[in-house]
Design a protein around this motif. Structure first.
Motif, short mmCIF file in Angstrom:
data_model
loop_
_atom_site.label_atom_id
_atom_site.label_comp_id
_atom_site.label_asym_id
_atom_site.label_seq_id
_atom_site.Cartn_x
_atom_site.Cartn_y
_atom_site.Cartn_z
N VAL A 190 0.85 -1.19 0.00
CA VAL A 190 0.00 0.00 0.00
C VAL A 190 0.89 1.24 0.00
O VAL A 190 1.87 1.32 0.75
N ASN A 191 0.54 2.21 -0.85
CA ASN A 191 1.25 3.48 -0.89
C ASN A 191 0.45 4.48 -0.06
O ASN A 191 -0.65 4.87 -0.44
N ASP A 192 1.00 4.89 1.10
CA ASP A 192 0.25 5.79 1.99
C ASP A 192 0.54 7.28 1.72
O ASP A 192 0.02 8.15 2.40
N GLY A 193 1.39 7.55 0.71
CA GLY A 193 1.64 8.94 0.33
C GLY A 193 2.66 9.66 1.18
O GLY A 193 2.90 10.86 0.99
N GLY A 194 3.29 8.97 2.14
CA GLY A 194 4.28 9.60 3.02
C GLY A 194 5.66 9.65 2.38
O GLY A 194 5.83 9.32 1.20
N THR A 195 6.64 10.00 3.21
CA THR A 195 8.01 10.09 2.70
C THR A 195 8.59 8.71 2.41
O THR A 195 9.43 8.54 1.54
N SER A 196 8.16 7.72 3.18
CA SER A 196 8.50 6.32 2.90
C SER A 196 7.16 5.59 2.71
O SER A 196 6.65 4.95 3.64
N PRO A 197 6.59 5.72 1.54
CA PRO A 197 5.17 5.39 1.36
C PRO A 197 4.81 3.91 1.20
O PRO A 197 3.66 3.54 1.42
N TYR A 198 5.78 3.07 0.85
CA TYR A 198 5.42 1.71 0.48
C TYR A 198 5.41 0.80 1.71
O TYR A 198 6.46 0.51 2.31
N ARG A 199 4.21 0.33 2.06
CA ARG A 199 4.05 -0.48 3.28
C ARG A 199 3.49 -1.86 2.91
O ARG A 199 2.54 -1.99 2.14
N LEU A 200 4.13 -2.87 3.47
CA LEU A 200 3.64 -4.24 3.29
C LEU A 200 2.46 -4.47 4.23
O LEU A 200 2.56 -4.19 5.43
N VAL A 201 1.36 -4.97 3.68
CA VAL A 201 0.16 -5.25 4.49
C VAL A 201 -0.13 -6.74 4.40
O VAL A 201 -0.22 -7.31 3.30
N LEU A 202 -0.29 -7.36 5.58
CA LEU A 202 -0.61 -8.79 5.66
C LEU A 202 -2.03 -8.95 6.22
O LEU A 202 -2.36 -8.38 7.26
#
Length: 478
Positions: A190-202
């Motif tokens: 998921v790209n949350d739009g922050g400075t480090s946007p790419y987050r793995l979601v389980l």
């Protein structure tokens, strides 16, 4: 030799008309054979029509022979947006108040963000198992527990994946998890739009409290920092959705379920929960399906009778009969089916009239739906025994279905009659071919004889004319 069209030209006789008349007379056996062929072909078609009507009647009887038809249960929800339901034969008639207070939910965990989903995140082994979180406090901001316990689900074995040079990025980790169906988890980025946007979601594939995740990592520290997650200890992931059981009350009694499909909270009923709210479930014996099946049986029998009547009708004004008028096979089938329907059964309800099915003066059946409904409500098992058998009886449905099979099977009387007609038709075809050959030979002989006669008369006429002319000349010269 002259053609038929020129016959009689030389003799001035109507030999062509005479040949036509003789041809017609000689062809009479062919006409009779054609009439027989048409009659037997119509009979063959009629047997096919009868076969179809019998098959439809047998199908209707077979439905009544199925005991499960009479065990059917119908359930209705007063609020289908809250829940829907289905029932099995073990369902108990009644009204049930249902209050859904919580839907079952699967757990979802999110890792901290990274700047590049293709960047290296480290190598190692990731092991995941499921269990229940108990006690402790959940921080709503960080989505982590403090002071909680974790009890593994013994029915589900832990699963592991290896992260190496081929998959040591966030995208590689996602694909490795999704590629192992046994892990029971869906991974996404998921790209949350922050400075480090790419987050793995389980997300757990199963709902329920026992589907909370615990993740252990061995290997590079960077991978451990990203994924190590133990609800009873250190937690690198943020819980964005908690694993929950469905919670509801059935007539005031609290019920929990690990999924939103709740079976047997009401006996014989499976509920599918859609949202929180209240609904009333009404469970009844499915009399409608029984009435429909009996009605179809009556309709199929009457349709069979109509078909039989059409196939055996005799027109007294035109003095013509249908294809099966006086046919013994049809008459036997009708007699035996009617006898079967009138044969008393062993059970409490011995005859069809007890459930509203009775013969009319014209030989058709009629259904009294109200009488059937009352009989089913008062004594469902007796109605089931009458049609589907039990207690030493095979039941009307099974008996009729078996009887029709003796008519329509490969060794049945209808097939035997059909085979007989086909044999007769083949014999008629052979007779027609032989007769046609004989007629053609006879007509050819007549044609030859007439042609010779025409030529003979023509020559004689010519000779007579010549002699007359000579005699006339001789008289003139005296």
């Amino acid at each position: 030799m002259a053609s038929v069209a020129s016959l009689g030209v030389g003799s001035n006789l109507d030999l062509s008309g005479l040949l036509t008349s003789l041809t017609t007379a000689e062809s009479q056996p062919l006409v009779m054979l054609q009439k027989q062929q048409i009659s037997y072909t119509a009979k063959l078609s009629a047997y096919g029509t009868l076969q179809n009507a019998l098959s439809s009647f047998q199908s209707a009887a077979s439905k009544l022979a199925d005991a499960t038809l009479f065990q059917g249960v119908k359930v209705a929800s007063s609020a289908t947006d809250v829940l829907t339901a289905s029932a099995s034969a073990t369902g108990v008639a009644g009204s049930y108040s249902i209050e859904v207070t919580q839907l079952a939910q699967s757990q979802s965990l999110a890792a901290v963000g990274v700047m590049d989903p293709k960047a290296v995140i480290g190598k190692g082994t990731v092991t995941l198992d499921f269990g229940s979180i108990s006690g402790g406090t959940l921080d709503p901001v960080s989505g982590t527990y403090s002071g909680a316990g974790f009890s593994p689900d013994a029915s589900r074995a832990a699963q592991s994946i290896v992260i190496d040079d081929s998959n040591n990025s966030l995208e590689g980790l996602r694909d490795a998890i999704n590629g192992n169906a046994a892990m029971g988890v869906t991974a996404s980025i998921v790209n949350d739009g922050g400075t480090s946007p790419y987050r793995l979601v389980l997300s757990s594939k199963q709902t329920g409290e026992a589907s909370s995740m615990r993740i252990a990592v061995t290997g590079d520290a960077s991978l451990q920092t990203l994924l190590n997650h133990d609800p009873s200890a250190a937690q690198a992931l943020q819980q964005t959705a908690a694993a929950r059981n469905a919670a509801l009350k059935v007539n005031g009694i609290a019920v929990t379920s690990k999924s939103n499909t709740v079976a047997e909270a009401v006996q014989g009923v499976t509920m599918t929960l859609a949202r929180t709210g209240a609904s009333t479930l009404t469970v009844n014996r499915d009399a409608g399906s029984v009435e429909s099946a009996v009605s179809s049986f009556v309709t199929a029998y009457n349709s069979l009778q109509t078909t039989a009547g059409q196939l055996s009708r005799y027109d007294t004004e035109k003095h013509t009969g249908a294809a099966l008028v006086g046919d013994s096979t049809l008459r036997t089938i009708q007699t035996r089916i009617r006898a079967a329907l009138n044969t008393p059964q062993v059970g409490e309800l011995k005859v069809l009239s007890k459930v509203g099915v009775s013969f009319q003066k014209d030989g058709t059946l009629a259904l009294d739906a109200a009488k059937l409904k009352t009989a089913f409500a008062d004594n469902r098992s007796a109605v089931a025994e009458l049609f589907a058998g039990g207690g030493g009886s095979t039941g009307v449905g099974k008996q009729v279905s078996a009887l029709v099979d003796t008519f329509t099977s490969a060794s049945g009387m209808l097939n035997a009659a059909t085979t007989g007609v086909k044999t007769t038709l083949k014999s008629l075809d052979n007779q027609y071919a032989a007769t046609e050959t004989r007629v053609q030979a006879t007509v050819a002989r007549y044609r030859t004889q007439f042609t010779e006669l025409d030529m003979l008369v023509s020559r004689m006429t010519s000779t007579a004319s010549y002699l007359t002319q000579q005699f006339t000349n001789m008289s003139s010269n005296k």
